[in-house]
Design an enzyme around this catalytic site. Sequence first.
Site, PDB file in Angstrom:
ATOM      1  N   SER A   1       0.803  -1.229   0.000  1.00 45.00           N
ATOM      2  CA  SER A   1       0.000   0.000   0.000  1.00 45.00           C
ATOM      3  C   SER A   1       0.831   1.272   0.000  1.00 45.00           C
ATOM      4  CB  SER A   1      -0.948   0.000   1.212  1.00 45.00           C
ATOM      5  OG  SER A   1      -0.236  -0.233   2.417  1.00 45.00           O
TER       6      SER A   1
ATOM      7  N   ASP B   1      -2.706   7.901   8.346  1.00 45.51           N
ATOM      8  CA  ASP B   1      -3.539   6.881   8.978  1.00 45.51           C
ATOM      9  C   ASP B   1      -2.634   5.963   9.797  1.00 45.51           C
ATOM     10  OD1 ASP B   1      -2.328   5.095   7.226  1.00 45.51           O
ATOM     11  OD2 ASP B   1      -4.093   4.813   5.961  1.00 45.51           O
TER      12      ASP B   1
ATOM     13  N   HIS C   1       0.403   4.703   7.231  1.00 46.92           N
ATOM     14  CA  HIS C   1       0.874   5.406   6.039  1.00 46.92           C
ATOM     15  C   HIS C   1       1.160   6.874   6.358  1.00 46.92           C
ATOM     16  CE1 HIS C   1      -1.729   2.060   4.571  1.00 46.92           C
ATOM     17  NE2 HIS C   1      -0.644   1.833   3.852  1.00 46.92           N
TER      18      HIS C   1
END
Length: 384
Positions: A42, A318, A321
């Site tokens: 991600s 978050d 990240h």
Amino acid sequence: MVGNRSLALVLGLFLVLTLFHNPITVAGQSIPAVALFTFGDSNFDAGNKQSLTKANVPQGFWPYGKSRDDPNGKFSDGFIAPDFVAKFMGIPIEIPAALKPNVNVSRGASFAVADATLLGAPVESLTLNQQVRKFNQMKATNWNDDFVKKSLFMIYIGANDYLNFTKNNPNADASAQQAFVTSVTNKLRNDISLLYSSGASKFVIQTLAPLGCLPIVRQDYNTGMDQCHETLNNLAKQHNEKIGPMLNEMARTAPGFQFTVFDFYDVILRRTQRSLNYRFLVANSSCCGVGTHNAYGCGFPNVHSKLCEFQRSYLFFDGRHNTEKAQESFGHLLFGADPNVIQPMNVRELVIYPVDEPMREFWLPTTSSVSDSSSSSSNGYEFY
């Protein structure tokens, strides 16, 4: 006077010939007009997760993309590190998600997918091996061999393997941990070799972050605000210690193989331990989410998550990240930092390094400039 004019004429002619020797370059920097390809999880996902699931991916909705008012599937409030590297390389378009239809992949593509792993079969995601095979499927119709060989391949993967291992094996002893690290790094080597056999020659490998210091990990393991989860940090360190020697060996045995290693572990640890030096007020909890560290549920429609007012004061957007502000600093470090951050050369040096020429320098073990202690100097919201 005549002699000076003659000298000036000769120097001017030499400059013109130099400039036109390699005309396909980025203006002012002599950087070849090549592509950027990214692989991993991600952290590098440019929107591929949206194409692999029928569910609404939170990253496609506000508050992701908050800084640019553009929620587009990236796991940040704005751009991610590869976006900045591409910009510094002179690539005039955003690097698109390879799995999205009808995108312009003329200057590269992101094959990274959220939840990706090296081992196993991640749900609604792709292993690194599957990402490389997808690249191979697209290569023939989009990029020729010479272009691929000159282009840059960035990889960041492995975090999910260790997060899953620790969750499923909370009592694993040192022997079991070492065996798992060996399995993960061996698979990484095999997948890089597959990419090399597909024509890639220039690799940027990013070491794992101190996984135990991610806000989601602090929250899940109840470490408090000032401590990280040492088990995961130790796994990340064991993994990272194998990367440089592995790539050194590949460069010595595989003709034309070139690489550099970005020390992402220390980059994050420095910002966690000395956050104010990097102009982050909060480095141990997230801008968006719920829980003790605001680390869960950002962007989920059924979660009433908190959202900070000024995301640029946060290291993490978050639970795992980083904010665009942090991502931009990573891009600058990747492209132009010294060997204490990225070695044996930075991205700019790697891109302009002659193709097929053996590397003259290799990765060397260094003494970290960051204390091995995982305590954090940032205490959540105390600055507000």
